[in-house]
Design an enzyme around this catalytic site. Structure first.
Site, PDB file in Angstrom:
ATOM      1  N   LYS A 314      29.925 -48.023 -32.614  1.00 29.35           N
ATOM      2  CA  LYS A 314      31.237 -47.948 -33.351  1.00 29.35           C
ATOM      3  C   LYS A 314      32.230 -48.606 -32.432  1.00 29.35           C
ATOM      4  O   LYS A 314      33.276 -48.117 -32.201  1.00 29.35           O
ATOM      5  CB  LYS A 314      31.577 -46.696 -33.893  1.00 29.35           C
ATOM      6  CG  LYS A 314      30.587 -46.028 -34.749  1.00 29.35           C
ATOM      7  CD  LYS A 314      31.176 -44.681 -35.365  1.00 29.35           C
ATOM      8  CE  LYS A 314      30.409 -44.037 -36.267  1.00 29.35           C
ATOM      9  NZ  LYS A 314      29.106 -43.482 -35.970  1.00 29.35           N
ATOM     10  N   ASP A 317      37.795 -51.989 -29.934  1.00 31.64           N
ATOM     11  CA  ASP A 317      38.774 -52.230 -29.091  1.00 31.64           C
ATOM     12  C   ASP A 317      38.920 -53.662 -29.150  1.00 31.64           C
ATOM     13  O   ASP A 317      38.195 -54.455 -29.984  1.00 31.64           O
ATOM     14  CB  ASP A 317      38.091 -51.725 -27.604  1.00 31.64           C
ATOM     15  CG  ASP A 317      39.254 -51.433 -26.702  1.00 31.64           C
ATOM     16  OD1 ASP A 317      40.408 -52.015 -26.791  1.00 31.64           O
ATOM     17  OD2 ASP A 317      39.244 -50.287 -26.155  1.00 31.64           O
TER      18      ASP A 317
END
EC number: 2.4.2.10
Length: 481
Positions: A314, A317
């Site tokens: 997941k 950023d």
């Protein structure tokens, strides 16, 4: 008012000659097999023909007596058409983006916007009218009025009625029936092909909501493509093709969520349940004794039992950061994981960063479009943004983590977590649905199961129960006509 036939006939014939109109057997993005395929993108390389099409679109607007202040083409094929129209006739143009960029103005509509003014929408082909409506909604949110849309070809599959129900008048230069008549007269196609196309259109009409506000009659579902057939589509990513083929071969659409904390248990699960699964999902950051040697052993088991490794990282950023997280660090995920996933919150940079590392290694990514936890914010516009991002980066993105089918493109895969044989939930907000619900009714492709198998007294027996339930739900879905 229709364009004069003396102008329309030669244009239709020339478009056929440059293969903008093709006849045979083609898989549409909906998964349907169609005897006709219309692709006008190639006319951008033919300036004279591009100008002809733009001119006939503009004349159609003039003949209809439409009053407008600006023009917007539906992305992407209609953009050059709108550009030529505006340039030749000195009309302000607006450009609608498919998604907000994470740099610059970050606007969905570019150009000088004057709220209250009227914008004319230009489109190349209308089927259901959905693409036109998406553009209309974006323009209206900017304070613009939209009352009319001009299209080169109306496929006569309900788009005009759907747009009319939303207050948008559709003016077509040509209908599919007119196109067929012209091409048959020119002996470009025969009567048999004309009949095939007309039958297809009649059997696949998209219904608009009734004017009394009632929902449309339920449309008969069409038989969709099998996993094997989807694997062979020219637009399917090579890794997605590999996954679809092994799913078909092993008769499994089960992904094991191996959320265990010891490497030995992870490898035992992979070896014992490998024949029953198409994918094994890891969370390597919860392994107490992670080493790259462990992942090398897992990779060998994946090869032996024919399943893919999916690291549920997941990523969420900026591009430069996720690139480093993917490529290096303790886990060196890119060196062993076939597939990873990412949130779309950071924008397209997250995909671009992962792609720089993953593409040369023949890896792929899933985007998180929906989540199975209670109160999830991954809904509505968030989900739409995920789909748009996947389409923009289809050379690396192969599908979605979602609770249901969010894209009708058969090239994309849908994987759904939170699956148990009985529906319910846990005290932390996880919501569970059955394989029949997820695969059969919601249109997902792969179920992701963790605790339903890991907590069972006999894990292999439980895995087989889930495999059979998911596969039977898939077969039942294929059988729907």
């Amino acid at each position: 008012m229709e364009v004069a036939s003396q102008a329309l006939g030669p244009l239709v014939t020339e478009l056929y000659d440059v293969q903008a109109f093709k006849f045979g057997s083609f898989v549409l993005k909906s998964g349907l097999s169609s005897p006709v395929y219309i692709d006008l993108r190639g006319i951008v390389s033919r300036p004279r023909l591009l100008s002809q099409v733009a001119d006939i679109l503009f004349q159609t607007a003039k003949n209809a007596g439409i009053s407008f202040d600006s023009v917007c083409g539906v992305p992407y094929t209609a953009l050059p058409l709108a550009t030529v129209i505006c340039s030749a006739n000195h009309i302000p143009m607006l450009i609608r983006r498919k998604e907000t960029k994470d740099y610059g103005t970050k606007r969905l509509v570019e150009g000088e916007i004057n709220p209250g003014q009227t914008c004319l929408v230009i489109e190349d082909v209308v089927t259901s009218g959905a693409s036109v409506l998406e553009t209309v909604e974006v323009l209206q949110k900017e304070g613009l009025k939209v009352t009319d849309a001009i299209v080169l070809l109306d496929r006569e599959q309900g788009g005009k009625d759907k747009l009319q129900a939303q207050g948008i008048r559709l003016h077509a230069v040509c209908t599919l029936s007119q196109m067929l008549e012209i091409l048959q007269q020119q002996e470009k196609i025969d009567a048999d092909m004309v009949g095939r196309v007309k039958r297809f259109i009649q059997e696949n009409v998209f219904s608009a909501a009734n004017h009394n506000g009632l929902p449309p009659p339920e449309k008969k579902a069409c038989k969709e493509l099998s996993f094997g057939a989807r694997a062979e589509l020219p637009g399917t990513h090579p890794l997605a093709s590999k996954l679809l083929r092994l799913m078909q071969k092993k008769e499994t659409n089960l992904c094991l969520s191996a959320d265990v904390s010891e490497a030995r248990e992870l490898l035992q699960l992979a070896d014992a349940l490998g024949p029953s699964i198409c994918m094994l999902k890891t969370h390597v950051d919860i392994l107490n004794d992670f080493t790259l040697d462990v992942m090398e052993e897992l990779t060998a088991l994946a090869k032996r039992h024919e399943f893919l490794i999916f690291e549920d990282r997941k990523f969420a950023d900026i591009g430069n950061t996720v690139k480093k997280q993917y490529e290096s660090g303790t886990f060196k995920i890119a060196s062993w994981a076939d597939i990873v996933n990412a949130h779309v919150v950071p924008g397209s940079g997250v995909v671009k960063g992962l792609q720089e590392v993953g593409l040369p290694l023949h890896r792929a990514c899933l985007l998180i479009a929906e989540m199975s936890s209670a109160g999830s914010l991954a809904t509505g516009n968030y989900t739409k943004a995920a789909v748009g991002m996947a389409e923009e980066h289809c050379e690396f993105v192969i599908g979605f983590i979602s609770g249901s089918r969010v894209s009708m493109k058969p090239e994309f895969l849908h994987l759904t977590p939170g699956v148990q044989l009985e529906t319910g939930g846990d005290h932390l907000g996880q919501q569970y649905n059955s394989p029949q619900e997820v695969i059969g009714k919601r249109g997902s492709d792969v179920i992701i199961v963790g605790r339903g198998i890991l907590a069972a007294a006999n894990r292999l027996e439980a895995a087989e129960m889930y495999r059979k339930a998911a596969w039977e739900a898939y077969l039942s879905r294929l059988a729907v006509q």
